[in-house]
Write a protein that holds these residues in place. Structure first.
Motif, mmCIF file in Angstrom:
data_model
loop_
_atom_site.group_PDB
_atom_site.id
_atom_site.type_symbol
_atom_site.label_atom_id
_atom_site.label_comp_id
_atom_site.label_asym_id
_atom_site.label_seq_id
_atom_site.Cartn_x
_atom_site.Cartn_y
_atom_site.Cartn_z
ATOM 1 N N MET A 231 57.075 80.020 82.860
ATOM 2 C CA MET A 231 57.707 80.933 83.815
ATOM 3 C C MET A 231 56.680 81.695 84.637
ATOM 4 O O MET A 231 57.027 82.515 85.485
ATOM 5 C CB MET A 231 58.593 81.941 83.064
ATOM 6 N N ALA B 106 62.735 78.639 79.102
ATOM 7 C CA ALA B 106 61.598 79.378 78.546
ATOM 8 C C ALA B 106 61.824 79.690 77.082
ATOM 9 O O ALA B 106 60.905 79.578 76.257
ATOM 10 C CB ALA B 106 61.388 80.664 79.326
ATOM 11 N N ASN C 298 62.203 86.160 81.921
ATOM 12 C CA ASN C 298 61.361 85.463 80.946
ATOM 13 C C ASN C 298 62.153 84.628 79.954
ATOM 14 O O ASN C 298 61.677 83.580 79.497
ATOM 15 C CB ASN C 298 60.518 86.472 80.164
ATOM 16 N N THR D 63 55.252 87.218 80.353
ATOM 17 C CA THR D 63 55.463 86.120 81.287
ATOM 18 C C THR D 63 54.280 85.172 81.288
ATOM 19 O O THR D 63 54.429 83.948 81.205
ATOM 20 C CB THR D 63 55.670 86.661 82.717
ATOM 21 N N THR E 222 65.524 87.688 88.581
ATOM 22 C CA THR E 222 64.410 87.043 89.264
ATOM 23 C C THR E 222 64.121 87.718 90.597
ATOM 24 O O THR E 222 62.955 87.992 90.932
ATOM 25 C CB THR E 222 64.715 85.553 89.482
#
Length: 310
Positions: free
Chosen positions: A195, A115, A110, A188, A149
């Motif tokens: 994202m 982001a 995140n 998120t 990720t």
């Protein structure tokens, strides 16, 4: 019973977990907004050192960590249950995984630079750097975005497999595991929407998230930090539960001790150890503004030591 006071800020994932549990319990509560970074003088007046977000206050009792807050809310209003009898073990184990392994993978994903830039857009210059410096000082784990990720995608698929057959993780009703798994995914989707594409591959997860969100956040009333400190000063800590003293450290009740998180936010709280049950520690401490308070911590995830003497 004094109305619960939640000390939190809007973008805190763990605070959102607490807000959702308050909604599930359909409780009225008072909202005190705390700073997202140090200094936090009003927080320390109540906690004595602990500065993670959120914490729950009831009169002159302060409950740290959402794992303990969950137990407190279950005691305040047993139904609907966060810990259904047939899920008491598995729901706690799953929640602990979600609040640690899942959370840190999700947040490393995140808070990638693009982001983070969007998250702090519109805030004063230096806000993003101040947040980064603060979390580094607190010992925030530093997973590489690529590894985080990959892990996050795998965890989302596993959650999807659980909610494709049920409305919630373990059946037709939510439990503590749902709220523990939900809050980093909420961050998120809501706080860093740039994202949120990672969620598209698991539509069952998005539908489950909608069901959690529909539970609401209870009945909130805005409250000031000064008023919350006054509430503590005008109250007395609740009687301690009549549970047996469980000594694992050779530290007697009445000893001056320090309690700190095992990792992340390890600032200690010092006070007199007045309870050590199977599940929690309680410290008695006195603050010039808040008066005599009891500060409670879960045993799991926290370290108890004798306080250092000068």
């Amino acid at each position: 019973m004094t109305t619960p006071i939640l000390h939190h800020y809007p973008a805190s994932p763990f605070a959102h977990k607490a807000r959702c549990m308050l909604g599930f319990k359909q409780l009225a509560w008072k909202s005190v907004i705390v700073p997202s970074v140090a200094p936090k003088p009003d927080v320390l007046a109540l906690t004595g050192g602990y500065r993670r977000t959120p914490f729950l206050q009831i009169g002159a009792d302060v409950y740290c960590d959402t794992a303990l807050i969950s137990d407190v809310l279950e005691h305040l209003r047993p139904e609907p249950a966060l810990y259904p009898p047939h899920l008491k073990g598995v729901s706690r184990v799953f929640a602990q995984w979600a609040d640690t392994t899942l959370f840190w993978a999700a947040m490393a994903y995140n808070l990638q630079p693009r982001a983070a830039e969007a998250l702090f857009a519109g805030q004063p210059p230096g806000a993003a750097q101040a947040f980064s410096d603060d979390r580094r000082a607190m010992g925030m784990p530093r997973l590489r975005p690529q590894d985080a990720t990959a892990a996050y995608r795998s965890y989302l698929r596993r959650i999807a497999s659980m909610v494709e057959e049920h409305d919630f993780l373990f059946g037709t009703e939510p439990c503590v595991a749902d709220f523990a798994a939900y809050h980093p995914l909420w961050f998120t989707r809501t706080c860093v929407p740039a994202m949120a594409g990672i969620l598209a591959a698991t539509p069952a997860v998005l539908e489950w998230m909608d069901r959690i969100a529909a539970l609401g956040q209870g009945r909130m009333e805005k409250f000031s930090a000064a008023d919350a400190i006054t509430v503590a000063a005008n109250a007395e800590p609740l009687p301690l539960p009549p549970e047996a003293f469980q000594d694992e450290h050779g530290i007697a009740l009445g000893s001056r001790v320090a309690i700190a998180a095992e990792s992340f936010g390890t600032e200690p709280t010092e006070g007199m150890l007045v309870a050590a049950t199977r599940t929690r520690y309680t410290l008695a401490r006195t603050d010039p503004r808040a008066g005599a308070v009891h500060v409670h911590f879960p045993r799991i995830g926290y370290v108890l030591r004798k306080a250092e003497t000068a």
